[in-house]
Design an enzyme around this catalytic site. Structure first.
Site, PDB file in Angstrom:
ATOM      1  N   PHE A  98       9.896  70.888 -44.437  1.00 57.68           N
ATOM      2  CA  PHE A  98       9.002  71.946 -44.880  1.00 57.68           C
ATOM      3  C   PHE A  98       7.980  72.165 -43.775  1.00 57.68           C
ATOM      4  CE2 PHE A  98       5.299  73.908 -46.724  1.00 57.68           C
ATOM      5  CZ  PHE A  98       5.867  74.947 -47.436  1.00 57.68           C
ATOM      6  N   ASP A 126       5.315  67.673 -36.428  1.00 56.36           N
ATOM      7  CA  ASP A 126       4.548  68.438 -37.407  1.00 56.36           C
ATOM      8  C   ASP A 126       3.730  67.440 -38.228  1.00 56.36           C
ATOM      9  OD1 ASP A 126       3.579  69.815 -39.593  1.00 56.36           O
ATOM     10  OD2 ASP A 126       5.401  70.967 -39.933  1.00 56.36           O
ATOM     11  N   LYS A 176      -4.317  71.934 -42.109  1.00 56.62           N
ATOM     12  CA  LYS A 176      -4.816  71.428 -43.382  1.00 56.62           C
ATOM     13  C   LYS A 176      -6.157  70.720 -43.256  1.00 56.62           C
ATOM     14  CE  LYS A 176      -0.368  71.436 -45.754  1.00 56.62           C
ATOM     15  NZ  LYS A 176      -0.600  72.695 -46.454  1.00 56.62           N
TER      16      LYS A 176
END
Length: 404
Positions: free
Chosen positions: A145, A230, A259
């Site tokens: 994801f 990531d 984030k």
């Protein structure tokens, strides 16, 4: 009746009436928050064990971060990169130092950081590795994801994320996560990068086999490829280290961050790499109006400084041990498996008992917020400011849910 006086049902209905239904949220309407706790419109408090998918690593309204935002709001919020502002250099320099890299390219969202990483890898492949124009490939893992743009969903194996959004972007090869032999088989002279999550979050906090990331690093070195990590969810203290990769003794060529970098206040993402990689970009070849804006930089610089102390990484490691120990005691008592690292856990509930969604609904009724994924799996990712007592409380509520 008391139910008739509650504001939550009407607020939920109103939200559903005026928004596209691209999410299926729990029926809780949050109006305020502090630390690890949120309060809904009816005054009920909940322990937040999701933390905005790691965007709230430092908790809600961390005083240092809120102060930085307030101070910057009174001075300057946006210039665009057409000009230089006085918060920019500190942010880029300090984040680069935290990552051990030369350069930083600021963006806004995690997906933008991933898109930037893809573009940089391809350009590096053509200009440095010498791949023929238009033939660059990037190897990714199944269960990934990385975001929701059309390019990114082109290499997703989640049909909910991918279906009906074609035609799909070519140039990606998908291999099983954790399978080093399959990865080596997928690589050829046109492969410019391997793009991986060091721990797969959306898949259910899946930790790869020991030695896998080190093997990816070796393969990238041997075949002249970039290792792009990531760390948008796994990085910045979540797993008990600044980056999940470092727990395996691995340094990627490119970090993708986001984030928690925005402190739960503003969206901030970044790509960090050495000059030999990010230096392939020249003026006009990539950019973002809001990327690296003054407000974002002011907040994110304080985030980097909080991480530089090591306090939050230690908290995640130590409190994570307590959380994992408590959850392991529930295996065989409604839980099938527990996995993860630091304050990041994936729990597989016995599907004969209940779905992940039902478990989260029952936890919500008991004042704990979590998120389900993929059927009977739920994720816990509490803010790093959570206390031992609050961890024990969350585990006790889950035990009560599983016990019926």
């Amino acid at each position: 009746m008391i139910e008739d006086m509650l504001r939550t049902p009407a607020a939920v209905r109103d939200a559903e009436r005026h928004t596209a239904h691209n999410y299926h949220p729990l029926p809780v309407v949050i109006s305020s928050a502090e630390g690890a706790w949120v309060t809904d419109v009816d005054g009920r408090r909940y322990l937040d064990c999701l933390a905005g998918y790691s965007a709230l690593n430092f908790g809600h309204r961390h005083p240092t971060l809120i102060a930085a935002a307030h101070a910057q709001l009174d001075r300057l919020t946006l210039t665009s990169r057409a000009f230089v502002h006085d918060q920019f250099a500190d942010f880029c320099r300090e984040l680069a130092a935290l990552c051990g890299k030369d350069l930083v390219l600021p963006m806004n969202t995690g997906a933008e950081a991933v898109e930037t990483g893809i573009k940089v890898a391809r350009k590096w492949g053509y200009q440095v590795k010498g791949v023929p124009d238009g033939q660059a490939t990037i190897v990714v893992a199944d269960g990934n994801f990385h975001g929701r743009t059309t390019t990114i969903v082109s290499f997703s194996t989640d049909e909910d994320a991918r279906a009906d959004f074609g035609p799909y972007t070519p140039g990606f090869r998908i291999v099983p996560y954790g399978d080093l032999a399959a990865l080596a088989e997928a690589v050829d002279e046109h492969t410019v990068a391997v793009l991986l999550e060091p721990i797969q979050g959306e898949q259910g906090v899946v930790v790869p086999p020991e030695g896998y990331l080190a093997g990816v690093r070796r393969l990238c070195d041997e075949r002249s490829m970039l290792f792009i990590a990531d760390e948008i969810q796994s990085g910045l203290g979540r797993t008990g280290a600044t980056f999940a990769c470092e727990q395996e003794g691995v340094v990627p060529d490119v970090y993708l961050l986001g984030k928690a970098l925005g402190g739960g206040i503003v969206p901030v993402s970044a790509v960090a790499a050495d000059a030999a990689v990010l230096g392939v970009l020249k003026p006009g070849q990539h950019g973002s109006t809001f990327g690296g804006n003054p407000l974002a930089c002011a907040v994110a610089t304080e985030v980097v400084r909080l991480l530089a102390t090591g306090e939050f990484q230690r908290r995640s490691a130590e409190l994570g041990e307590r959380l994992h120990a408590g959850l392991r005691d529930l295996v065989g008592k409604g839980l099938v498996a527990v996995r993860g690292r630091g304050l990041w856990v994936g729990l597989d509930i016995d599907p004969a008992l209940m779905s992940g969604r039902e478990a989260c609904e029952r936890l919500m009724e008991r004042g704990v917020l979590a998120k389900d994924t993929h059927g009977s799996t739920i994720r816990l990712a509490p803010p790093l400011v959570i206390t031992e007592e609050e961890i024990d409380h969350a585990v006790a509520q889950l035990a009560a849910v599983l016990g019926g």
